[in-house]
Design a protein around this motif. Structure first.
Motif, mmCIF file in Angstrom:
data_model
loop_
_atom_site.group_PDB
_atom_site.id
_atom_site.type_symbol
_atom_site.label_atom_id
_atom_site.label_comp_id
_atom_site.label_asym_id
_atom_site.label_seq_id
_atom_site.Cartn_x
_atom_site.Cartn_y
_atom_site.Cartn_z
ATOM 1 N N GLY A 31 0.960 -1.310 -0.208
ATOM 2 C CA GLY A 31 0.082 -0.175 0.059
ATOM 3 C C GLY A 31 0.799 1.308 0.061
ATOM 4 N N VAL A 32 2.008 1.050 0.162
ATOM 5 C CA VAL A 32 2.960 2.189 -0.012
ATOM 6 C C VAL A 32 3.218 2.891 -1.356
ATOM 7 C CG1 VAL A 32 4.002 2.006 2.245
ATOM 8 C CG2 VAL A 32 5.177 1.253 0.224
ATOM 9 N N VAL A 33 3.608 4.375 -1.734
ATOM 10 C CA VAL A 33 4.094 4.529 -2.756
ATOM 11 C C VAL A 33 5.549 5.064 -2.484
ATOM 12 C CG1 VAL A 33 4.073 6.904 -4.408
ATOM 13 C CG2 VAL A 33 2.149 5.788 -3.348
ATOM 14 N N ALA A 34 6.304 4.018 -3.063
ATOM 15 C CA ALA A 34 7.770 3.965 -2.374
ATOM 16 C C ALA A 34 8.831 4.840 -3.686
ATOM 17 C CB ALA A 34 8.164 2.624 -2.247
ATOM 18 N N GLY A 35 9.412 5.616 -3.207
ATOM 19 C CA GLY A 35 10.744 6.064 -3.886
ATOM 20 C C GLY A 35 11.642 5.391 -4.247
ATOM 21 N N PHE A 36 12.342 4.845 -5.332
ATOM 22 C CA PHE A 36 13.319 3.915 -5.338
ATOM 23 C C PHE A 36 14.606 4.821 -5.989
ATOM 24 C CE2 PHE A 36 15.110 -0.119 -7.140
ATOM 25 C CZ PHE A 36 16.034 -0.417 -6.209
ATOM 26 N N VAL A 37 15.383 5.242 -5.039
ATOM 27 C CA VAL A 37 16.328 6.642 -5.551
ATOM 28 C C VAL A 37 17.428 6.336 -5.571
ATOM 29 C CG1 VAL A 37 17.022 9.092 -5.111
ATOM 30 C CG2 VAL A 37 14.412 8.247 -4.641
ATOM 31 N N GLY A 38 18.405 6.530 -6.660
ATOM 32 C CA GLY A 38 19.855 6.373 -6.643
ATOM 33 C C GLY A 38 20.351 6.894 -7.816
ATOM 34 N N PRO A 39 21.735 7.328 -7.769
ATOM 35 C CA PRO A 39 22.157 7.747 -8.998
ATOM 36 C C PRO A 39 22.146 7.031 -10.063
ATOM 37 C CG PRO A 39 23.852 7.239 -7.430
ATOM 38 C CD PRO A 39 22.662 7.084 -6.768
ATOM 39 N N ASN A 40 22.563 7.419 -11.329
ATOM 40 C CA ASN A 40 22.723 6.658 -12.512
ATOM 41 C C ASN A 40 23.561 5.681 -12.324
ATOM 42 O OD1 ASN A 40 21.048 8.264 -14.015
ATOM 43 N ND2 ASN A 40 22.700 9.527 -15.142
ATOM 44 N N GLY A 41 23.196 4.240 -12.814
ATOM 45 C CA GLY A 41 23.964 3.177 -12.536
ATOM 46 C C GLY A 41 23.909 2.554 -11.055
ATOM 47 N N ALA A 42 23.129 3.148 -10.321
ATOM 48 C CA ALA A 42 22.997 2.411 -8.952
ATOM 49 C C ALA A 42 22.462 1.096 -8.878
ATOM 50 C CB ALA A 42 22.213 3.295 -7.969
ATOM 51 N N GLY A 43 21.875 0.819 -9.841
ATOM 52 C CA GLY A 43 20.989 -0.596 -9.678
ATOM 53 C C GLY A 43 19.986 -0.805 -9.674
ATOM 54 N N LYS A 44 19.076 0.194 -9.930
ATOM 55 C CA LYS A 44 17.631 0.453 -9.946
ATOM 56 C C LYS A 44 16.856 -0.404 -10.889
ATOM 57 C CE LYS A 44 17.372 4.955 -10.390
ATOM 58 N NZ LYS A 44 18.984 5.319 -10.531
ATOM 59 N N THR A 45 17.328 -0.176 -12.290
ATOM 60 C CA THR A 45 16.804 -0.875 -13.279
ATOM 61 C C THR A 45 16.962 -2.614 -13.038
ATOM 62 O OG1 THR A 45 16.914 0.897 -14.684
ATOM 63 C CG2 THR A 45 16.491 -1.126 -15.702
ATOM 64 N N THR A 46 18.099 -2.888 -12.763
ATOM 65 C CA THR A 46 18.542 -4.318 -12.506
ATOM 66 C C THR A 46 17.810 -4.784 -11.718
ATOM 67 O OG1 THR A 46 20.766 -3.766 -13.211
ATOM 68 C CG2 THR A 46 20.298 -5.736 -12.214
ATOM 69 N N THR A 47 17.438 -4.187 -10.584
ATOM 70 C CA THR A 47 16.497 -4.761 -9.314
ATOM 71 C C THR A 47 15.350 -4.946 -9.816
ATOM 72 O OG1 THR A 47 17.892 -3.484 -7.658
ATOM 73 C CG2 THR A 47 15.738 -4.296 -7.103
ATOM 74 N N MET A 48 14.675 -3.810 -10.545
ATOM 75 C CA MET A 48 13.300 -4.003 -10.952
ATOM 76 C C MET A 48 13.186 -5.276 -12.018
ATOM 77 S SD MET A 48 12.210 0.021 -11.234
ATOM 78 C CE MET A 48 11.334 0.944 -10.085
ATOM 79 N N ALA A 49 14.272 -5.378 -12.600
ATOM 80 C CA ALA A 49 13.981 -6.324 -13.832
ATOM 81 C C ALA A 49 14.245 -7.600 -13.282
ATOM 82 C CB ALA A 49 15.187 -5.937 -14.805
ATOM 83 N N MET A 50 14.843 -7.931 -12.243
ATOM 84 C CA MET A 50 14.942 -9.008 -11.452
ATOM 85 C C MET A 50 13.569 -9.380 -10.644
ATOM 86 S SD MET A 50 18.785 -9.523 -9.779
ATOM 87 C CE MET A 50 19.125 -7.807 -9.049
ATOM 88 N N LEU A 51 12.924 -8.156 -10.252
ATOM 89 C CA LEU A 51 11.507 -8.385 -9.558
ATOM 90 C C LEU A 51 10.555 -8.731 -10.711
ATOM 91 C CD1 LEU A 51 11.640 -5.381 -7.126
ATOM 92 C CD2 LEU A 51 11.794 -7.842 -6.684
ATOM 93 N N LEU A 52 10.641 -8.666 -11.707
ATOM 94 C CA LEU A 52 9.770 -8.885 -12.800
ATOM 95 C C LEU A 52 10.173 -10.038 -13.624
ATOM 96 C CD1 LEU A 52 9.201 -5.117 -14.249
ATOM 97 C CD2 LEU A 52 7.426 -6.535 -13.265
ATOM 98 N N GLY A 53 11.095 -10.849 -13.178
ATOM 99 C CA GLY A 53 11.620 -12.099 -13.946
ATOM 100 C C GLY A 53 12.378 -11.847 -15.040
ATOM 101 N N LEU A 54 12.720 -10.740 -15.733
ATOM 102 C CA LEU A 54 13.225 -10.465 -16.715
ATOM 103 C C LEU A 54 14.990 -10.567 -16.748
ATOM 104 C CD1 LEU A 54 11.608 -6.872 -17.406
ATOM 105 C CD2 LEU A 54 10.974 -9.320 -18.403
#
Ligand code: ATP
Length: 305
Positions: A31-54
């Motif tokens: 139920g939260v709106v969570a900000g996932f914040v980090g500089p370019n290259g911090a690993g945000k996209t990779t984390t999200m891609a893992m969560l989505l099974g990509l």
């Protein structure tokens, strides 16, 4: 008891020598709106891609909506995502594109008008996609991610490349996405873009968590102790002591900033005692308030331990 919308334990992704995500431990309440914040290259996209099974993790585990990520088919029907730009047909209108996505995904096309209104594209649904501004394209992407009425919405840098007006519209939209128990995880490399609309923050850098928790606590936690040892060579040993004492520590040139919950005077006394016991003489120990931006920047500039 709050159940987790997602959780990760030691989640790690390596590409050859490069570690994109480094032992990430996340827990996101439902139920939260969570900000996932980090500089370019911090690993945000990779984390999200893992969560989505990509992307397959190198090690560690994670669960999305209670299901382990090695079986994405068990949860993906309850997840909407916008990672990179969605492949819309330029010659079709916004509505036609959403109809295609609804058909392919087995979703109810009757929701399309309400979704267009939610993302601020009412009145523009009959325009061709190729004529949309970048902000409109991003908002149509969010509408398409919402087609299945997902319990979890994952948005990767939806404000990237937008002008200030587009950014404001995106911020307002993210604020409207909360409610009915939906959890939103939205990434950005700029904290100020998200701090007003998020009630939860996850800050990462070089694949590691710097902070996760209620956004309000991060704001409140900007009161800290400035601590400096007499001998500069004691700085890192002092930092270790403070971390062991439960402080979040940032290195600032010749001194440290230590952040903690609770009474500052009691914390200062504990720091003084621990430093004395370790044979470290302090020449500075006082409460100091740092701005949110200052704190975030010093965290991501490699100062956080
Ligand atoms: P940005 O804000 O720039 O999108 P990010 O926080 O999303 O950054 P990632 O895209 O997850 O970061 O990248 C993290 C690190 O992993 C970077 O150093 C990146 O170069 C590296 N990386 C990501 N994907 C790959 C890949 N397929 N092959 C090799 N290295 C990769």
């Amino acid at each position: 008891m709050t159940t987790s919308a997602l959780s990760t334990t030691g989640l790690t992704k390596r590409y050859g020598e490069r570690t994109a995500v480094d032992g990430l431990d996340l827990e996101l309440p439902t139920g939260v709106v969570a900000g996932f914040v980090g500089p370019n290259g911090a690993g945000k996209t990779t984390t999200m891609a893992m969560l989505l099974g990509l992307v397959r993790p190198t090690s560690g585990t994670a669960a999305v909506l209670g299901h382990p990520i090695d079986h994405p088919s068990a949860y993906l029907h309850d997840v909407g995502a916008l990672i990179e730009s969605p492949a819309f047909y330029p010659a079709l209108t916004g509505i036609e594109n959403l109809r295609v996505f609804a058909t392919v995904g087995g979703h109810d096309p009757d929701r399309i008008p309400a979704l267009l209104e939610l993302v601020g594209l009412e009145g523009r649904g009959d325009d061709r996609y190729r004529g949309y501004s970048l902000g409109m394209k991003q908002r149509l992407g969010i509408a398409s991610a919402l087609l299945g009425d997902p319990k979890l919405l994952i948005l990767d840098e939806p404000s990237n490349g937008l002008d200030p007006q587009g950014m404001r519209e995106m911020r307002d939209l993210i604020g409207r996405l909360a409610g009915s128990g939906r959890t939103v995880l939205v990434s950005s490399h700029v904290l100020s873009e998200l701090e007003q609309v998020c009630d939860w923050l996850v800050l990462i850098d070089t694949g590691r968590t710097l902070y996760q928790g209620p956004a309000a606590d991060f704001l409140a936690g900007s009161d800290g102790l400035a601590v400096a040892p007499e001998r500069p060579e004691d700085l890192l040993a002092l930092a270790d002591l403070l971390v062991a004492g439960g402080h979040l520590v940032e290195v600032r040139d010749d001194h440290l900033m230590a952040f903690m919950d609770g009474d500052a005077k009691r914390a200062a006394a504990a720091v003084n005692r621990a430093a004395f016991d370790a044979g470290i003489v302090l020449v500075e120990l006082h409460a100091q308030r740092s701005s949110l931006e200052e704190r975030y920047l010093s965290m991501v500039q490699g100062g956080a331990l």
